[in-house]
Design a protein around this motif. Structure first.
Motif, mmCIF file in Angstrom:
data_model
loop_
_atom_site.group_PDB
_atom_site.id
_atom_site.type_symbol
_atom_site.label_atom_id
_atom_site.label_comp_id
_atom_site.label_asym_id
_atom_site.label_seq_id
_atom_site.Cartn_x
_atom_site.Cartn_y
_atom_site.Cartn_z
ATOM 1 N N CYS A 115 48.494 43.748 59.763
ATOM 2 C CA CYS A 115 48.329 44.394 61.062
ATOM 3 C C CYS A 115 49.654 44.353 61.804
ATOM 4 N N PHE A 116 50.056 45.479 62.371
ATOM 5 C CA PHE A 116 51.297 45.563 63.138
ATOM 6 C C PHE A 116 51.030 45.824 64.625
ATOM 7 N N TYR A 117 49.770 45.671 65.036
ATOM 8 C CA TYR A 117 49.401 46.050 66.396
ATOM 9 C C TYR A 117 49.033 44.871 67.285
ATOM 10 N N GLY A 118 49.315 43.650 66.856
ATOM 11 C CA GLY A 118 49.094 42.537 67.760
ATOM 12 C C GLY A 118 48.287 41.385 67.208
ATOM 13 N N ILE A 119 48.016 41.372 65.910
ATOM 14 C CA ILE A 119 47.321 40.257 65.275
ATOM 15 C C ILE A 119 48.279 39.602 64.290
ATOM 16 N N ASP A 120 48.197 38.292 64.182
ATOM 17 C CA ASP A 120 49.159 37.533 63.384
ATOM 18 C C ASP A 120 48.882 37.656 61.886
ATOM 19 N N THR A 121 48.917 38.872 61.365
ATOM 20 C CA THR A 121 48.744 39.090 59.924
ATOM 21 C C THR A 121 49.737 40.134 59.436
ATOM 22 N N SER A 122 50.978 40.058 59.909
ATOM 23 C CA SER A 122 51.957 41.084 59.566
ATOM 24 C C SER A 122 52.616 40.829 58.215
ATOM 25 N N ASN A 123 52.311 39.698 57.594
ATOM 26 C CA ASN A 123 52.863 39.382 56.275
ATOM 27 C C ASN A 123 51.756 39.511 55.239
ATOM 28 N N LYS A 124 51.847 40.513 54.384
ATOM 29 C CA LYS A 124 50.802 40.770 53.400
ATOM 30 C C LYS A 124 50.647 39.620 52.419
ATOM 31 N N GLY A 125 51.714 38.872 52.199
ATOM 32 C CA GLY A 125 51.650 37.741 51.278
ATOM 33 C C GLY A 125 50.711 36.644 51.742
ATOM 34 N N GLU A 126 50.398 36.598 53.051
ATOM 35 C CA GLU A 126 49.505 35.573 53.576
ATOM 36 C C GLU A 126 48.034 35.956 53.457
ATOM 37 N N LEU A 127 47.752 37.212 53.155
ATOM 38 C CA LEU A 127 46.376 37.686 53.122
ATOM 39 C C LEU A 127 45.782 37.469 51.739
ATOM 40 N N ILE A 128 44.780 36.624 51.659
ATOM 41 C CA ILE A 128 44.231 36.268 50.361
ATOM 42 C C ILE A 128 43.612 37.475 49.659
ATOM 43 N N ALA A 129 43.002 38.394 50.421
ATOM 44 C CA ALA A 129 42.360 39.558 49.808
ATOM 45 C C ALA A 129 43.367 40.574 49.294
ATOM 46 N N ALA A 130 44.614 40.502 49.773
ATOM 47 C CA ALA A 130 45.653 41.421 49.300
ATOM 48 C C ALA A 130 46.231 40.969 47.967
ATOM 49 N N ASN A 131 45.949 39.750 47.598
ATOM 50 C CA ASN A 131 46.574 39.186 46.405
ATOM 51 C C ASN A 131 45.585 38.668 45.371
ATOM 52 N N HIS A 132 44.287 38.738 45.695
ATOM 53 C CA HIS A 132 43.273 38.233 44.768
ATOM 54 C C HIS A 132 42.051 39.129 44.792
ATOM 55 N N THR A 133 41.340 39.176 43.674
ATOM 56 C CA THR A 133 40.067 39.891 43.620
ATOM 57 C C THR A 133 39.000 39.072 44.332
ATOM 58 N N VAL A 134 37.845 39.698 44.569
ATOM 59 C CA VAL A 134 36.742 38.992 45.217
ATOM 60 C C VAL A 134 36.314 37.794 44.385
ATOM 61 N N GLU A 135 36.266 37.968 43.077
ATOM 62 C CA GLU A 135 35.880 36.857 42.198
ATOM 63 C C GLU A 135 36.909 35.737 42.249
ATOM 64 N N GLU A 136 38.169 36.082 42.302
ATOM 65 C CA GLU A 136 39.211 35.056 42.407
ATOM 66 C C GLU A 136 39.121 34.317 43.739
ATOM 67 N N ILE A 137 38.822 35.056 44.812
ATOM 68 C CA ILE A 137 38.666 34.406 46.115
ATOM 69 C C ILE A 137 37.468 33.465 46.091
ATOM 70 N N ARG A 138 36.388 33.900 45.446
ATOM 71 C CA ARG A 138 35.203 33.042 45.339
ATOM 72 C C ARG A 138 35.559 31.717 44.669
ATOM 73 N N GLU A 139 36.317 31.791 43.589
ATOM 74 C CA GLU A 139 36.718 30.581 42.893
ATOM 75 C C GLU A 139 37.617 29.703 43.757
ATOM 76 N N ILE A 140 38.525 30.329 44.485
ATOM 77 C CA ILE A 140 39.463 29.581 45.328
ATOM 78 C C ILE A 140 38.733 28.811 46.421
ATOM 79 N N ILE A 141 37.751 29.456 47.059
ATOM 80 C CA ILE A 141 37.056 28.797 48.164
ATOM 81 C C ILE A 141 35.888 27.938 47.689
ATOM 82 N N GLY A 142 35.525 28.035 46.421
ATOM 83 C CA GLY A 142 34.492 27.181 45.862
ATOM 84 C C GLY A 142 33.073 27.611 46.144
#
Length: 470
Positions: A392-419
């Motif tokens: 997001c470039f409009y005022g939310i602290d998510t301007s770095n795509k590398g920090e977004l877990i969904a931008a770098n992992h599939t739903v199944e991978e996120i499920r495994e990461i969060i347990g």
């Protein structure tokens, strides 16, 4: 891929009042209602008709302002601000309102949003001799106003607004006038109310309820409002465009008792929960929501699915919000301090944990672990928004795509990461139905670029670029 914007990203709260004998006190209470929007700094500026008076500082509103300070803030008009500063944005010099004094007309500015062409403007202003005192893009508006060459303040502000791009809700106070402006897409929320004969402006309508003001209307996209002792005047500084109010205001940021663009936040979140239960049902024994922003969606999920809702998670009310903590380390520590699971309600149960969003994944992982440590047999995570896979470039602290877990992992991978035992997200179509329903999309459209990648404006890299494209 869009170029990364390095700069200040803010999700702040602004409040303004004109024509009230206790302007400073009313602003203080209004900001209290907006404290959830920013916890790193707060400030109030008043005018007595001749001089601007300012008090601001780092920390929560109660830490910055005490009862004794109000005597130092005379006048019947004021603006206030609560700050959330992202990386590079915290520090006293960035606490708003920013005050600029001159021999003719002084001004104080409070801003919620982010200017996507800030770097281009900064380069241009510095090349012309301006010396910037902060790292906040809010300061750019003051320089543009002063350099516009217009003698009338409203004309100077109009000229300046036509040069800035992005999302912004501005309040600007001079010795004898209050100006309010909203960006041409209406990405940030801003409403007008009345308190007796006084005019009131706030990022969220919950601030009106706290001080006893009545809601009148939304500030319209591209609208510049001038308030003075002569009354309220309005004009447009930009060609009207289709509104794109930030979807995350409904999903996470705003209080459930606020109405945004004619839609109650709690009601919208409840529909998100119902839609979520329809799209991704699960067999379970109990539904619980992550306090506070997910409670409404969890209630909706429970009602639609028939699975009982329980307070399976309890929040420590003396710990701030983890999403808006300024560093990953503080976010992780905040999660550990802020929540606890109720063993008696989740022990041996299959639990549906409803949350509003997954940004970095840290909070979700910790909460799943809390529930399982409390004896939950299964934890099924249901997210009442789509995967956040775009910055997001409009005022939310998510301007770095590398920090977004969904931008770098599939739903199944996120499920495994969060347990979690299962994980599912709300669809973009269902999110839009929950917010917009069958209303006129020209007036009630949303910005969901963090989910879809469809940005409502041009996104500018750290160089001077050609003209703005809608």
């Amino acid at each position: 891929m869009l170029a990364e914007i390095k700069g200040i990203n803010e999700e702040c709260g602004i409040f303004a009042i004109w024509g009230h004998e206790k302007a400073a006190e009313m602003t203080y209470y209004g900001l209290h209602a907006l404290q959830h929007r920013g916890q790193e700094g707060a400030g109030i500026v008043t005018t007595d008709g001749e001089t601007l008076h300012v008090h601001k500082g780092l920390g929560l509103l109660n830490d910055v302002l005490s009862e004794g300070e109000f005597s130092k803030l005379p006048g019947q008009s004021a603006i206030g601000h609560v700050l959330y500063g992202a990386e590079g944005g915290s520090g006293f010099e960035n606490v708003q309102p920013l005050v600029f004094r001159s021999s003719k007309t002084s001004m104080a500015i409070a801003h919620n949003g982010n200017l996507v062409n800030a770097h281009a403007l900064k380069n241009q202003l510095e090349a012309q001799g301006s010396i910037l005192q902060t790292t906040s893009d809010t300061e750019l508006l003051a320089h543009l106003i002063k350099r516009s060459g217009h003698l009338e303040m409203s004309e100077a502000i109009t000229a300046a607004l036509q040069m800035i791009k992005g999302s912004y809700a501005f309040s600007l106070l001079t010795e004898d006038q209050l100006f309010i402006a909203l960006d041409p897409r209406g990405i940030r929320p801003l409403s007008i109310g009345r308190l007796g004969e006084a005019y009131v402006i706030a990022s969220e309508t919950c601030a009106f309820d706290l001080i006893g003001a009545t809601y009148e209307r939304e500030v319209q996209p591209g609208e510049l409002i001038t308030i003075s002792d002569e009354g309220l005047q309005t004009q447009t500084f930009s060609t009207p465009m289709r509104r794109k109010l930030c979807a995350m205001e409904y999903v996470y940021f705003s209080r459930p008792d606020s109405d945004l663009n004619g839609v109650n936040v709690h009601a919208s979140r409840k529909i998100m929960g119902k839609e979520l239960a329809k799209e991704v049902p699960v067999v379970a024994d109990v539904v619980t929501g992550v306090p506070d922003s997910s409670i409404s969606a969890a209630i909706g999920f429970s009602e639609e699915s028939g699975i009982p809702y329980e307070l399976g998670l309890i929040k420590n009310r003396y710990v701030g919000r983890t999403f808006i903590q300024p560093s990953q380390e503080l976010r992780e520590q905040g999660v550990k301090m802020k929540l606890s699971a109720v063993r008696g309600l989740v022990d041996g149960k299959r639990v549906v944990m409803v949350d509003d969003s997954i940004v970095r994944g840290t909070t979700s992982k910790r909460i799943v672990r809390l529930l399982k440590e409390a004896g939950a047999k299964e934890v099924h995570v249901r997210i009442a928004s789509p995967p956040m896979n775009n910055p997001c470039f409009y005022g939310i602290d998510t301007s770095n795509k590398g920090e977004l877990i969904a931008a770098n992992h599939t739903v199944e991978e996120i499920r495994e990461i969060i347990g979690a035992d299962s994980l599912a997200f709300l669809s973009n179509e269902a999110l839009e139905r929950s917010i917009v329903a069958d209303r006129d999309m020209e007036q009630h459209g949303i910005c969901n670029a963090c989910f879809t990648g469809n940005y409502p404006t041009e996104i500018y890299p750290d160089t001077v670029l050609p003209a703005y494209k809608a």
